[in-house]
Design an enzyme around this catalytic site. Structure first.
Site, PDB file in Angstrom:
ATOM      1  N   CYS A  57       0.839  -1.194   0.000  1.00 52.51           N
ATOM      2  CA  CYS A  57       0.000   0.000   0.000  1.00 52.51           C
ATOM      3  C   CYS A  57       0.880   1.253   0.000  1.00 52.51           C
ATOM      4  O   CYS A  57       2.044   1.212   0.379  1.00 52.51           O
ATOM      5  CB  CYS A  57      -0.858   0.023   1.245  1.00 52.51           C
ATOM      6  SG  CYS A  57      -1.795  -1.473   1.492  1.00 52.51           S
ATOM      7  N   ARG A  95       3.959   0.791  -7.876  1.00 49.05           N
ATOM      8  CA  ARG A  95       4.093  -0.293  -6.900  1.00 49.05           C
ATOM      9  C   ARG A  95       2.968  -1.293  -6.990  1.00 49.05           C
ATOM     10  O   ARG A  95       3.029  -2.356  -6.372  1.00 49.05           O
ATOM     11  CB  ARG A  95       4.103   0.293  -5.484  1.00 49.05           C
ATOM     12  CG  ARG A  95       5.278   1.190  -5.220  1.00 49.05           C
ATOM     13  CD  ARG A  95       4.954   2.169  -4.109  1.00 49.05           C
ATOM     14  NE  ARG A  95       4.514   1.474  -2.918  1.00 49.05           N
ATOM     15  CZ  ARG A  95       5.315   0.978  -2.008  1.00 49.05           C
ATOM     16  NH1 ARG A  95       6.608   1.104  -2.166  1.00 49.05           N
ATOM     17  NH2 ARG A  95       4.853   0.377  -0.962  1.00 49.05           N
ATOM     18  N   TRP A 117      -3.063  -2.207  -1.521  1.00 45.03           N
ATOM     19  CA  TRP A 117      -2.718  -3.527  -2.072  1.00 45.03           C
ATOM     20  C   TRP A 117      -3.305  -4.483  -1.048  1.00 45.03           C
ATOM     21  O   TRP A 117      -2.817  -4.583   0.077  1.00 45.03           O
ATOM     22  CB  TRP A 117      -1.196  -3.639  -2.199  1.00 45.03           C
ATOM     23  CG  TRP A 117      -0.663  -5.021  -2.366  1.00 45.03           C
ATOM     24  CD1 TRP A 117      -0.277  -5.879  -1.376  1.00 45.03           C
ATOM     25  CD2 TRP A 117      -0.419  -5.709  -3.593  1.00 45.03           C
ATOM     26  NE1 TRP A 117       0.191  -7.039  -1.921  1.00 45.03           N
ATOM     27  CE2 TRP A 117       0.108  -6.975  -3.269  1.00 45.03           C
ATOM     28  CE3 TRP A 117      -0.612  -5.375  -4.943  1.00 45.03           C
ATOM     29  CZ2 TRP A 117       0.460  -7.915  -4.240  1.00 45.03           C
ATOM     30  CZ3 TRP A 117      -0.259  -6.314  -5.901  1.00 45.03           C
ATOM     31  CH2 TRP A 117       0.265  -7.563  -5.550  1.00 45.03           C
ATOM     32  N   ASN A 149      -0.541   1.048   6.318  1.00 43.64           N
ATOM     33  CA  ASN A 149       0.183   0.009   5.569  1.00 43.64           C
ATOM     34  C   ASN A 149       0.633  -1.029   6.583  1.00 43.64           C
ATOM     35  O   ASN A 149       1.135  -0.643   7.644  1.00 43.64           O
ATOM     36  CB  ASN A 149       1.443   0.568   4.916  1.00 43.64           C
ATOM     37  CG  ASN A 149       1.131   1.473   3.756  1.00 43.64           C
ATOM     38  OD1 ASN A 149      -0.019   1.701   3.421  1.00 43.64           O
ATOM     39  ND2 ASN A 149       2.186   2.011   3.149  1.00 43.64           N
ATOM     40  N   GLY A 150       0.511  -2.304   6.243  1.00 46.48           N
ATOM     41  CA  GLY A 150       0.972  -3.349   7.157  1.00 46.48           C
ATOM     42  C   GLY A 150      -0.181  -4.237   7.581  1.00 46.48           C
ATOM     43  O   GLY A 150      -1.210  -4.296   6.907  1.00 46.48           O
ATOM     44  N   GLU A 160      16.104 -23.394  -9.041  1.00 49.44           N
ATOM     45  CA  GLU A 160      15.723 -21.983  -9.012  1.00 49.44           C
ATOM     46  C   GLU A 160      16.931 -21.091  -9.355  1.00 49.44           C
ATOM     47  O   GLU A 160      16.795 -20.103 -10.082  1.00 49.44           O
ATOM     48  CB  GLU A 160      15.142 -21.632  -7.631  1.00 49.44           C
ATOM     49  CG  GLU A 160      14.818 -20.178  -7.416  1.00 49.44           C
ATOM     50  CD  GLU A 160      13.840 -19.566  -8.409  1.00 49.44           C
ATOM     51  OE1 GLU A 160      13.235 -20.311  -9.212  1.00 49.44           O
ATOM     52  OE2 GLU A 160      13.711 -18.336  -8.417  1.00 49.44           O
ATOM     53  N   LYS A 198      17.013 -18.462 -12.475  1.00 49.56           N
ATOM     54  CA  LYS A 198      17.271 -17.041 -12.251  1.00 49.56           C
ATOM     55  C   LYS A 198      18.416 -16.575 -13.146  1.00 49.56           C
ATOM     56  O   LYS A 198      18.337 -15.542 -13.774  1.00 49.56           O
ATOM     57  CB  LYS A 198      17.617 -16.830 -10.770  1.00 49.56           C
ATOM     58  CG  LYS A 198      17.158 -15.575 -10.157  1.00 49.56           C
ATOM     59  CD  LYS A 198      15.754 -15.577  -9.621  1.00 49.56           C
ATOM     60  CE  LYS A 198      14.703 -15.984 -10.603  1.00 49.56           C
ATOM     61  NZ  LYS A 198      13.374 -16.127 -10.045  1.00 49.56           N
ATOM     62  N   GLU A 236      17.342 -16.509 -16.917  1.00 43.23           N
ATOM     63  CA  GLU A 236      16.311 -15.554 -17.342  1.00 43.23           C
ATOM     64  C   GLU A 236      16.782 -14.103 -17.337  1.00 43.23           C
ATOM     65  O   GLU A 236      16.307 -13.313 -18.142  1.00 43.23           O
ATOM     66  CB  GLU A 236      15.014 -15.715 -16.544  1.00 43.23           C
ATOM     67  CG  GLU A 236      14.998 -15.095 -15.179  1.00 43.23           C
ATOM     68  CD  GLU A 236      13.668 -15.261 -14.459  1.00 43.23           C
ATOM     69  OE1 GLU A 236      12.629 -14.889 -15.013  1.00 43.23           O
ATOM     70  OE2 GLU A 236      13.677 -15.748 -13.311  1.00 43.23           O
ATOM     71  N   HIS A 268      25.415 -39.416 -15.094  1.00 46.14           N
ATOM     72  CA  HIS A 268      24.605 -40.217 -16.018  1.00 46.14           C
ATOM     73  C   HIS A 268      24.461 -39.508 -17.362  1.00 46.14           C
ATOM     74  O   HIS A 268      23.498 -39.748 -18.089  1.00 46.14           O
ATOM     75  CB  HIS A 268      23.239 -40.523 -15.386  1.00 46.14           C
ATOM     76  CG  HIS A 268      23.378 -41.345 -14.146  1.00 46.14           C
ATOM     77  ND1 HIS A 268      23.676 -42.694 -14.182  1.00 46.14           N
ATOM     78  CD2 HIS A 268      23.336 -41.010 -12.833  1.00 46.14           C
ATOM     79  CE1 HIS A 268      23.783 -43.152 -12.942  1.00 46.14           C
ATOM     80  NE2 HIS A 268      23.597 -42.144 -12.104  1.00 46.14           N
ATOM     81  N   LYS A 278       5.708 -10.402 -16.788  1.00 44.58           N
ATOM     82  CA  LYS A 278       5.563 -10.668 -15.352  1.00 44.58           C
ATOM     83  C   LYS A 278       4.457 -11.678 -15.079  1.00 44.58           C
ATOM     84  O   LYS A 278       4.592 -12.550 -14.238  1.00 44.58           O
ATOM     85  CB  LYS A 278       5.279  -9.352 -14.619  1.00 44.58           C
ATOM     86  CG  LYS A 278       5.166  -9.499 -13.108  1.00 44.58           C
ATOM     87  CD  LYS A 278       6.500  -9.873 -12.489  1.00 44.58           C
ATOM     88  CE  LYS A 278       6.408 -10.234 -11.027  1.00 44.58           C
ATOM     89  NZ  LYS A 278       7.548 -11.048 -10.575  1.00 44.58           N
TER      90      LYS A 278
END
Ligand code: F6R
Length: 608
Positions: free
Chosen positions: A2, A27, A74, A100-101, A481, A485, A488, A504, A603
């Site tokens: 937020c 944001r 948000w 916010n929070g 991962e 990363k 990409e 193998h 995204k």
């Protein structure tokens, strides 16, 4: 996350608030609202959707007045809607608040306030703060704010406005950012510098526990006991774009460094001391779970990698068989899902088309469904039977970082929660894990400080064509991962292998100078991982090992070692991935890549 804007001065507040809020649009948000004081009365205007919808709403009857607060929301508690938008008020409308929070103990407070006759109109945690103000008001605005702060638990930046004391705004913070912008005959409050940078560059950066009383001519800062705090002026010398990124060069880097906070937010209300982990939103009973014979975890990309870690936790702690599927495969493979299955979809956006289709297919087949997602009110959140949110806040960089680690954390907490529920997890281990998890935010912070070494590796090996990532058990899931990363954002060809699988076939690709990142954080397979490390060393690869602090043996084998703070092996993925995120970031930087918007990627993938 937020956004907050506040203004007190001699100019009309509404345009200043709307303009400030527009500077926070990048944001991400789902609704917006303002409250403006004028002649004894506070007018609140708010609505779901973009700021333009709010502008349209106030067109022709813009609230007048020279003091106001604004908010872009948000959603965390309660889906995006007009009613859930901020600002929130008490019944009389005299006390208004933006927040916010997360107010952790809001449910209990809400029940108490309802019993006293307060009428709630939203599903948010924030609304309790406005009602508490009215409930505790004793004729002294500041003293009442302090009383409220003694009662609420959780994380917040808060701005209070009162029609009963209309010459001031009061603001405070805990674990959420808040700045005060210093003007001439006017002052500003904001959650983020971009919201006020057009008006002033002179700011006070608020610290936890500080309470500021802001009038048009003064800012008075004190702590809860009334001890005055003298603040140093911080001159902002960033341009507007840098300010949006909080002074970081890229959103990705900013989001990497937001991980301690994202972790704390995701734990809020779920983990506390030694108490059993709880999910109020699930409230599962052992009986309910008895009917579940299999769990399916379905996701794409990075979220799929979080699912692989989740399988490990659920099988190990809850002793239920788990299958993890790539969503685009699951939906077309005629999966053996039925009413005894629990399907968990993992998705940052909650909108990824293949994952959503998998969720619908599983529902059609009669499975129980659970969404683990970051976006409140997203399609998956709405369509799944139940939802557990990761509270990473908006993720703007295409490459997922804080969304991934919060997904890992939720999967970890779910594993411990279900294991405890089913009695399959030793209570002593459950306590140990619960306590260790609470150290993770600080350990992430420490790990991210160790960046200089990683920058050197990125320069040394950033020009390589190929890189390999090896690990066993949980380290293998993290290796996947790490490789994703790196490819990409830096476009280096990278592959991850279960360390034992290398010989193998792929060992043929290991030649002199190829960087191999070996994750060795898992004690039970450590010796075997070291053997694999030796195999690649024998082919003259350059080995960068990721190991837990105190592991001296690995230094004798690897060319370089990046240490992560010592933690329980089950929690090591939350730390081991951090150097890999940073390595990818700095390698991409060395290669001049567009870090936040890598080529060909979006995204949110809402097409098949
Ligand atoms: C990689 C990345 C993607 C996403 C994937 C799923 O850094 O971000 O692999 O993880 O597209 O997206 P969500 O989680 O929104 O379903």
């Amino acid at each position: 996350m937020c956004g907050i804007v506040g203004y007190i001065g001699t100019k009309l507040a509404t345009p200043i608030l709307l303009d400030g809020m527009s500077k926070l649009e990048y944001r991400g948000y789902d609704s917006a609202g303002i409250a403006v004081y004028n002649e004894g009365h506070i007018t609140v205007e708010k609505c779901v959707g973009r700021l333009d919808a709010l502008r349209e709403k106030v067109k022709g009857h813009m609230p007048e007045g020279t003091m106001g607060i604004g908010h872009t929301r948000w959603a965390t508690h309660g889906r995006p809607s007009d009613r859930n938008s901020h600002p929130h008020t008490d019944d009389s409308g005299d006390f208004v608040v933006v927040h916010n929070g997360i107010i952790e103990n809001y449910m209990k407070l809400k029940e108490e306030l309802i019993a006293k006759g307060h009428k709630f109109v939203s599903e948010t945690d924030t609304e309790v703060v406005a009602h508490l103000m009215a409930d505790l008001y004793n004729g002294d605005f500041e003293a009442t704010v302090k009383e409220v702060l003694k009662i609420i638990e959780g994380s917040y930046s808060l701005v209070f406005m009162s029609a009963k004391d209309p010459d001031k705004l009061i603001c405070t913070k805990k674990d959420n950012p808040l700045v005060i912008g210093l003007g001439e005959g006017e002052n500003f409050i904001a959650s983020d510098i971009p919201a006020i940078i057009d008006h002033t560059r002179r700011t006070y950066i608020m610290s936890d526990g500080e309470i500021a009383t802001v009038t048009k001519d003064s800012v008075w800062v004190q702590d809860i006991k009334g001890t005055p705090i003298s603040k140093k002026v911080f001159e902002v010398n960033w341009n507007a774009e840098a300010a949006q990124k909080g002074g970081f060069e890229h959103f990705m880097l900013k989001e990497i460094y937001e991980q301690p906070k994202a972790m704390r937010d995701t734990m809020t209300g779920r983990i506390h001391g030694e108490e059993p982990i709880k999910f109020d939103e699930l409230n599962w009973t052992p009986e309910e779970f008895a009917g579940i014979s299999k769990i399916f975890i379905v996701a794409c990309g990075t979220a799929y990698h979080a699912g692989l870690v989740g399988k490990y936790y659920l099988e190990k702690f809850a002793r239920i068989p788990v299958e993890v599927d790539i969503a685009s495969e699951f939906r077309y493979r005629d999966p053996l899902v039925d009413e005894n299955s629990l399907l968990i979809v993992v998705s940052q956006s909650g909108e990824t088309s293949d994952t959503l289709a998998a969720l619908r297919e599983a529902k059609r087949l009669g499975a129980r469904t659970l969404a683990v997602t970051n976006v409140v009110g997203s399609s998956m959140a709405r369509e799944a039977d139940q939802v557990v949110y990761t509270y990473a806040g908006p993720e703007i960089a295409v490459a997922s970082t804080k969304a991934y680690t919060t997904q890992l954390l939720v999967m970890f907490m779910l594993g411990v929660y279900v294991g405890t529920l089913r009695g399959t997890l030793d209570p002593k281990l459950a306590k140990e894990l619960t306590l260790a998890a609470q150290d993770i935010p600080e350990q992430i912070h420490q790990t991210l400080e160790n960046v200089d070494q990683i920058k050197v590796f990125a320069t040394q090996y950033g020009s390589c064509e190929d890189a390999f990532f090896l690990g066993r058990s949980l380290d293998y899931a993290v290796a996947l991962e790490g490789a994703l990363k790196l490819k990409e954002i830096s476009y280096i060809h990278a592959e991850a292998y279960a360390a034992g699988e290398l010989k193998h076939g792929t060992l043929a690709l290991i030649v002199e100078g190829v960087p191999v990142i070996v994750l060795a954080t898992q004690s039970d397979v450590y010796a075997k991982t070291i053997s694999n490390l030796k195999e690649v060393k024998a082919r003259d690869a350059v080995v960068i090992a990721i190991a837990q602090e105190g592991d001296e043996e690995i230094g004798k084998e690897a060319d370089h070692v990046i240490y992560i703070p010592k933690t329980n092996k089950f929690l090591a993925p939350l730390l081991a991935v951090l150097p890999l995120q940073l390595l990818s970031y700095y390698a991409a930087l060395t290669r001049g890549c567009d870090v936040d918007k890598p080529r060909n990627l979006a995204k949110s993938v809402t097409v098949e």
